[in-house]
Write an enzyme that holds these catalytic residues in place. Sequence first.
Site, PDB file in Angstrom:
ATOM      1  N   PHE A 417       0.811  -1.213   0.000  1.00  0.00           N
ATOM      2  CA  PHE A 417       0.000   0.000   0.000  1.00  0.00           C
ATOM      3  C   PHE A 417       0.849   1.269   0.000  1.00  0.00           C
ATOM      4  O   PHE A 417       1.880   1.344   0.678  1.00  0.00           O
ATOM      5  CB  PHE A 417      -0.862   0.038   1.267  1.00  0.00           C
ATOM      6  CG  PHE A 417      -2.287  -0.412   1.083  1.00  0.00           C
ATOM      7  CD1 PHE A 417      -2.833  -0.635  -0.161  1.00  0.00           C
ATOM      8  CD2 PHE A 417      -3.093  -0.603   2.194  1.00  0.00           C
ATOM      9  CE1 PHE A 417      -4.149  -1.040  -0.302  1.00  0.00           C
ATOM     10  CE2 PHE A 417      -4.409  -1.006   2.069  1.00  0.00           C
ATOM     11  CZ  PHE A 417      -4.934  -1.228   0.819  1.00  0.00           C
ATOM     12  N   GLU A 418       0.383   2.289  -0.712  1.00  0.00           N
ATOM     13  CA  GLU A 418       0.944   3.644  -0.656  1.00  0.00           C
ATOM     14  C   GLU A 418       2.459   3.660  -0.845  1.00  0.00           C
ATOM     15  O   GLU A 418       3.182   4.409  -0.191  1.00  0.00           O
ATOM     16  CB  GLU A 418       0.544   4.330   0.656  1.00  0.00           C
ATOM     17  CG  GLU A 418      -0.967   4.506   0.786  1.00  0.00           C
ATOM     18  CD  GLU A 418      -1.380   5.150   2.085  1.00  0.00           C
ATOM     19  OE1 GLU A 418      -0.527   5.765   2.736  1.00  0.00           O
ATOM     20  OE2 GLU A 418      -2.564   5.039   2.450  1.00  0.00           O
ATOM     21  N   GLY A 419       2.925   2.814  -1.735  1.00  0.00           N
ATOM     22  CA  GLY A 419       4.352   2.704  -2.022  1.00  0.00           C
ATOM     23  C   GLY A 419       4.917   1.434  -1.437  1.00  0.00           C
ATOM     24  O   GLY A 419       5.042   1.311  -0.213  1.00  0.00           O
TER      25      GLY A 419
END
Length: 632
Positions: A417-419
């Site tokens: 998630f998110e990178g």
Amino acid sequence: MTTTNGKPADVSEKQARQVAEAARETEWRKPSFGKELFLGKFQLDLIDPWPTPPDSPEADDFLRKLDAYVRTELDGDRIEREARIPDEAFQELARLGAFGMKIDKEYGGLGLSNLHYCKALTLIGSVSASTAALLSAHQSIGVPQPLKLFGSAVQKQAFLPRLAGGEVSAFLLTEPDVGSDPARLGTVAEPVEGGYRLNGMKLWATNGTVATLLVVMARVPGKGITAFVVEGDSPGITVERRNAFLGLRGLENSVTRFHDVFVPEENVIGGLGKGLRIALTTLNTGRLSLPAMCVGAGKRALTIAREWSAERVQWGRAVGTHEAVAQKIAFIAATTYAMESMLDLCCLIADDARNDIRIEAALVKLFASEMGWRIADELIQIRGGRGYETAESLRARGERPAEAEQILRDMRINRIFEGSTEIMHLLIAREAVDAHLAVAGDIIDPEAALAAKARAGARAGGFYARWLPTLAVGKGQNPLQYGQFGPLAAHLRYVERASRKLARSTFYAMSRWQGKLERKQGFLGRIVDIGAELFAMSAACVRANASRQQAQLELADLFCRQARLRTEALFAALWDNTDTLDVKAAKRVLDGRYAFLEDGVVHPASDAAWVAPWQAGAATVEDVRRRIPPAQ
């Protein structure tokens, strides 16, 4: 860079880097503890004394009401069993104001600080990680945060009250063939009279099946990637399916098609071509929500491990007193303390706007997601067979329904998630070497002109003449330094010494590999992991010292001793590793040289593509969007 049907075209490695580089924040207007740490400057004064938490009786009252709700009414077992957050949960969270936690009061939100917001997510996530993910995606990366930072007054007034009242937002960037490489973005927003016509396909949109307002990233021809606010029920939008995952089973995550969707020109956020910069800036604080849920999982894991290990007896002793299990319990306790210390510190310095936290927020996301996964894995091992068994199965045979296997499944996505961890390594490493590239970038750039190289050489000579001597000797070599930290002083002296060693290692690597350093991802990953450990040690020590509580001093000391061992191993692996051999071996694997290893098992027959193709045009499947009835 796109084909006529909106699909991604081939983009060179150089073009991809240029797009990513153009989206970076290049200026440092405020000091940064993390930035200086990678440069060998241990500026403890940037985080010590421990910042004062914001005083907000309204926020405290909200957290009390939220606590009462999640304890008595939010049914995490039901959400896990039905793979669906019930309508009444949406409605009650809206009544409490949970959809407006980060929205300013003038628009109907609660206007919580980052600290109170993350405390709320930790609390909710301990009962239902899917529900915490819903609220996080809605506010941390969905419509509210980009509008707060970049939206016009008209946009804020038009959209934020709706979102604070309980409408759900989603962020749509990823596409079937475009993940962390936005240069290949295929969704196109073609200018038309009064606005833009949007065509494309978006994958893995968290909240996508329930959202009524979307942030959509699309390429405007000739202008670049642009962020739009899009009404979720606009004609031409089809939610083609809801995706199912290993964990977070209640997650409303979609595949969404856009076919000739009209978006008014006033719905552009922040200007044409600013989309990626908006996304990255939003994530500076948005990334704090994910560690909040990791902290919640760590706390829950600690409770399960403590209670089980104290009661379960094997070989005449409680299992927690056996060294093999005791080591795991100690790791869970110390690491949970460090994760919470890092997160609280990041929230506090974000709230007082004292520091630039882009590196710190990225480090706590990286550290918490990696360590949270290890905590979940160790909890399974402590619980043995019961750790592998579902809570529902345990309950059915009369045992306490400890959800260890669910924690493991829910935690796994945090490393993506998110990178992803690998992308976070590269993003943080780029910031860590920013000072070097600013003065010496043209020297190592093979395409730079001779005049530019000459100017860079002069700049670099002056910079390194001043900087390199500072890496030789520092406060960490003085046995009396940081004495105010008592038993923790030795750890801070270590952090200071290790910070200078980290900077020397980075400089040597740049000298050795020059422009090829960007391909040394194993080396860069270890550099970043060392920085994360040093930041975690610093946060734990400062927090414990401020508390003056013996229990916190003990946990900080324990964590630092464990972290120092990991840090030393990472330093050794900078230069003693199999990175080059691994790359060669991987190429041979890809070439099929070792395909014989795959013999002797059954591989299911399938000729389906690894990345599903899609065709531009109207949807040919049923829309599966879900709409939540408003609260009565």
